[in-house]
Design a protein around this motif. Structure first.
Motif, PDB file in Angstrom:
ATOM      1  N   GLY A 242      64.739  45.604  71.616  1.00 21.24           N
ATOM      2  CA  GLY A 242      65.351  46.648  72.421  1.00 21.24           C
ATOM      3  C   GLY A 242      66.293  46.108  73.470  1.00 21.24           C
ATOM      4  O   GLY A 242      66.379  46.622  74.577  1.00 21.24           O
ATOM      5  N   THR A 243      67.002  45.045  73.098  1.00 13.34           N
ATOM      6  CA  THR A 243      67.965  44.447  74.018  1.00 13.34           C
ATOM      7  C   THR A 243      69.318  44.305  73.333  1.00 13.34           C
ATOM      8  O   THR A 243      69.423  44.311  72.105  1.00 13.34           O
ATOM      9  N   ALA A 244      70.341  44.187  74.166  1.00 11.74           N
ATOM     10  CA  ALA A 244      71.684  43.898  73.677  1.00 11.74           C
ATOM     11  C   ALA A 244      72.198  42.686  74.443  1.00 11.74           C
ATOM     12  O   ALA A 244      71.981  42.575  75.654  1.00 11.74           O
ATOM     13  N   TYR A 245      72.823  41.786  73.726  1.00  8.78           N
ATOM     14  CA  TYR A 245      73.404  40.594  74.331  1.00  8.78           C
ATOM     15  C   TYR A 245      74.910  40.667  74.206  1.00  8.78           C
ATOM     16  O   TYR A 245      75.424  40.961  73.129  1.00  8.78           O
ATOM     17  N   GLU A 246      75.626  40.407  75.294  1.00  9.16           N
ATOM     18  CA  GLU A 246      77.056  40.174  75.196  1.00  9.16           C
ATOM     19  C   GLU A 246      77.156  38.736  74.718  1.00  9.16           C
ATOM     20  O   GLU A 246      76.595  37.832  75.332  1.00  9.16           O
ATOM     21  N   ALA A 247      77.821  38.535  73.578  1.00 12.57           N
ATOM     22  CA  ALA A 247      77.805  37.235  72.922  1.00 12.57           C
ATOM     23  C   ALA A 247      79.218  36.756  72.602  1.00 12.57           C
ATOM     24  O   ALA A 247      80.134  37.566  72.427  1.00 12.57           O
ATOM     25  N   ALA A 248      79.359  35.447  72.503  1.00 10.49           N
ATOM     26  CA  ALA A 248      80.613  34.822  72.096  1.00 10.49           C
ATOM     27  C   ALA A 248      80.348  33.989  70.849  1.00 10.49           C
ATOM     28  O   ALA A 248      79.346  33.259  70.778  1.00 10.49           O
ATOM     29  N   LEU A 249      81.234  34.085  69.891  1.00  7.15           N
ATOM     30  CA  LEU A 249      81.121  33.307  68.664  1.00  7.15           C
ATOM     31  C   LEU A 249      81.365  31.837  68.982  1.00  7.15           C
ATOM     32  O   LEU A 249      82.398  31.480  69.546  1.00  7.15           O
ATOM     33  N   ALA A 250      80.411  30.981  68.661  1.00 11.08           N
ATOM     34  CA  ALA A 250      80.535  29.543  68.915  1.00 11.08           C
ATOM     35  C   ALA A 250      81.011  28.801  67.667  1.00 11.08           C
ATOM     36  O   ALA A 250      81.796  27.863  67.760  1.00 11.08           O
ATOM     37  N   TRP A 251      80.518  29.216  66.492  1.00 10.25           N
ATOM     38  CA  TRP A 251      80.914  28.597  65.231  1.00 10.25           C
ATOM     39  C   TRP A 251      80.615  29.559  64.092  1.00 10.25           C
ATOM     40  O   TRP A 251      79.836  30.486  64.229  1.00 10.25           O
ATOM     41  N   ARG A 252      81.263  29.299  62.955  1.00 10.46           N
ATOM     42  CA  ARG A 252      81.049  30.128  61.759  1.00 10.46           C
ATOM     43  C   ARG A 252      81.190  29.248  60.525  1.00 10.46           C
ATOM     44  O   ARG A 252      82.174  28.536  60.375  1.00 10.46           O
ATOM     45  N   ARG A 253      80.191  29.284  59.644  1.00 14.49           N
ATOM     46  CA  ARG A 253      80.229  28.571  58.360  1.00 14.49           C
ATOM     47  C   ARG A 253      79.623  29.477  57.304  1.00 14.49           C
ATOM     48  O   ARG A 253      78.441  29.806  57.367  1.00 14.49           O
ATOM     49  N   ASP A 254      80.453  29.882  56.363  1.00 15.59           N
ATOM     50  CA  ASP A 254      80.017  30.752  55.271  1.00 15.59           C
ATOM     51  C   ASP A 254      79.308  31.987  55.826  1.00 15.59           C
ATOM     52  O   ASP A 254      79.906  32.738  56.585  1.00 15.59           O
ATOM     53  N   ASP A 255      78.022  32.176  55.477  1.00 14.82           N
ATOM     54  CA  ASP A 255      77.320  33.384  55.916  1.00 14.82           C
ATOM     55  C   ASP A 255      76.507  33.173  57.200  1.00 14.82           C
ATOM     56  O   ASP A 255      75.708  34.019  57.571  1.00 14.82           O
ATOM     57  N   LEU A 256      76.732  32.058  57.886  1.00 19.74           N
ATOM     58  CA  LEU A 256      76.025  31.783  59.138  1.00 19.74           C
ATOM     59  C   LEU A 256      76.999  31.758  60.309  1.00 19.74           C
ATOM     60  O   LEU A 256      78.158  31.365  60.153  1.00 19.74           O
ATOM     61  N   ALA A 257      76.518  32.176  61.463  1.00 24.71           N
ATOM     62  CA  ALA A 257      77.324  32.152  62.686  1.00 24.71           C
ATOM     63  C   ALA A 257      76.433  31.767  63.853  1.00 24.71           C
ATOM     64  O   ALA A 257      75.290  32.227  63.958  1.00 24.71           O
ATOM     65  N   GLY A 258      76.951  30.932  64.722  1.00 22.39           N
ATOM     66  CA  GLY A 258      76.252  30.581  65.954  1.00 22.39           C
ATOM     67  C   GLY A 258      76.885  31.341  67.100  1.00 22.39           C
ATOM     68  O   GLY A 258      78.112  31.432  67.189  1.00 22.39           O
ATOM     69  N   VAL A 259      76.061  31.927  67.967  1.00 24.79           N
ATOM     70  CA  VAL A 259      76.577  32.682  69.092  1.00 24.79           C
ATOM     71  C   VAL A 259      75.943  32.219  70.397  1.00 24.79           C
ATOM     72  O   VAL A 259      74.803  31.754  70.426  1.00 24.79           O
ATOM     73  N   LYS A 260      76.716  32.334  71.453  1.00 27.04           N
ATOM     74  CA  LYS A 260      76.265  31.995  72.803  1.00 27.04           C
ATOM     75  C   LYS A 260      76.143  33.300  73.579  1.00 27.04           C
ATOM     76  O   LYS A 260      77.045  34.132  73.558  1.00 27.04           O
ATOM     77  N   PHE A 261      75.001  33.478  74.250  1.00 30.21           N
ATOM     78  CA  PHE A 261      74.787  34.689  75.031  1.00 30.21           C
ATOM     79  C   PHE A 261      75.399  34.549  76.417  1.00 30.21           C
ATOM     80  O   PHE A 261      75.265  33.518  77.062  1.00 30.21           O
ATOM     81  N   MET A 262      76.044  35.634  76.853  1.00 30.35           N
ATOM     82  CA  MET A 262      76.636  35.656  78.193  1.00 30.35           C
ATOM     83  C   MET A 262      75.830  36.552  79.129  1.00 30.35           C
ATOM     84  O   MET A 262      75.627  36.211  80.281  1.00 30.35           O
ATOM     85  N   THR A 263      75.373  37.715  78.625  1.00 30.75           N
ATOM     86  CA  THR A 263      74.622  38.678  79.423  1.00 30.75           C
ATOM     87  C   THR A 263      73.613  39.381  78.529  1.00 30.75           C
ATOM     88  O   THR A 263      73.892  39.617  77.363  1.00 30.75           O
ATOM     89  N   LYS A 264      72.465  39.732  79.106  1.00 34.56           N
ATOM     90  CA  LYS A 264      71.420  40.441  78.373  1.00 34.56           C
ATOM     91  C   LYS A 264      71.198  41.802  79.029  1.00 34.56           C
ATOM     92  O   LYS A 264      71.145  41.893  80.256  1.00 34.56           O
ATOM     93  N   HIS A 265      71.074  42.862  78.213  1.00 35.44           N
ATOM     94  CA  HIS A 265      70.854  44.212  78.709  1.00 35.44           C
ATOM     95  C   HIS A 265      69.600  44.803  78.071  1.00 35.44           C
ATOM     96  O   HIS A 265      69.424  44.717  76.861  1.00 35.44           O
ATOM     97  N   ASP A 266      68.762  45.432  78.872  1.00 38.29           N
ATOM     98  CA  ASP A 266      67.562  46.104  78.396  1.00 38.29           C
ATOM     99  C   ASP A 266      67.950  47.513  77.958  1.00 38.29           C
ATOM    100  O   ASP A 266      68.326  48.347  78.786  1.00 38.29           O
ATOM    101  N   LEU A 267      67.865  47.794  76.663  1.00 36.62           N
ATOM    102  CA  LEU A 267      68.249  49.097  76.126  1.00 36.62           C
ATOM    103  C   LEU A 267      67.122  50.121  76.226  1.00 36.62           C
ATOM    104  O   LEU A 267      67.335  51.302  75.973  1.00 36.62           O
ATOM    105  N   LYS A 268      65.921  49.683  76.595  1.00 37.28           N
ATOM    106  CA  LYS A 268      64.790  50.597  76.738  1.00 37.28           C
ATOM    107  C   LYS A 268      64.837  51.330  78.073  1.00 37.28           C
ATOM    108  O   LYS A 268      64.213  52.361  78.232  1.00 37.28           O
ATOM    109  N   ALA A 269      65.588  50.803  79.009  1.00 34.63           N
ATOM    110  CA  ALA A 269      65.720  51.400  80.338  1.00 34.63           C
ATOM    111  C   ALA A 269      67.036  52.186  80.415  1.00 34.63           C
ATOM    112  O   ALA A 269      67.824  52.194  79.471  1.00 34.63           O
ATOM    113  N   SER A 270      67.255  52.791  81.538  1.00 35.12           N
ATOM    114  CA  SER A 270      68.514  53.482  81.777  1.00 35.12           C
ATOM    115  C   SER A 270      69.648  52.451  81.776  1.00 35.12           C
ATOM    116  O   SER A 270      69.498  51.365  82.340  1.00 35.12           O
TER     117      SER A 270
END
Length: 115
Positions: A69-97
């Protein structure tokens, strides 16, 4: 020169744990564009995602972690075929207001969350 048997230090800041969790990547105006993904490993600072190799990804996007129940603002760090690495910048609780600009992400989570 002799080869070293010393382990190579992991560049990640946080220890990752292996997972097989449902995620949704959202981007664009009002997060209107989205794609399903699998969160293969996760830490406090980033994740490895699996999604079709043909799925385009923008440099930054939101990752909805469905079971958490969270959302992360993320940046793509790398991509290879069907895999991707991401870096989180901010985390948001979607269960709350959430602020108005995050309401589309909360609606996405509500639609996907297990009952």
């Amino acid at each position: 020169m002799a080869a070293s048997n010393a382990p190579i230090a992991d560049a990640r800041r946080g220890a990752r744990r292996r997972t097989l969790l449902r995620g949704r990547i959202c981007w664009g105006p009002h997060h209107a564009i989205s794609a399903d993904c699998t969160i293969r490993d996760l830490s406090e600072t980033g994740a490895q995602l699996r999604l079709p190799a043909t799925q385009a990804l923008p440099p930054t996007f939101a990752l909805v972690h469905v079971s958490e129940g969270t959302a992360y603002e993320a940046a793509l760090a790398w991509r290879r075929d069907d895999l991707a690495g991401v870096k989180f910048m901010t985390k948001h609780d979607l269960k709350a207001s959430v602020p108005r600009e995050l309401m589309p992400l909360r609606q996405t989570w509500l639609a996907l969350a297990p009952s």
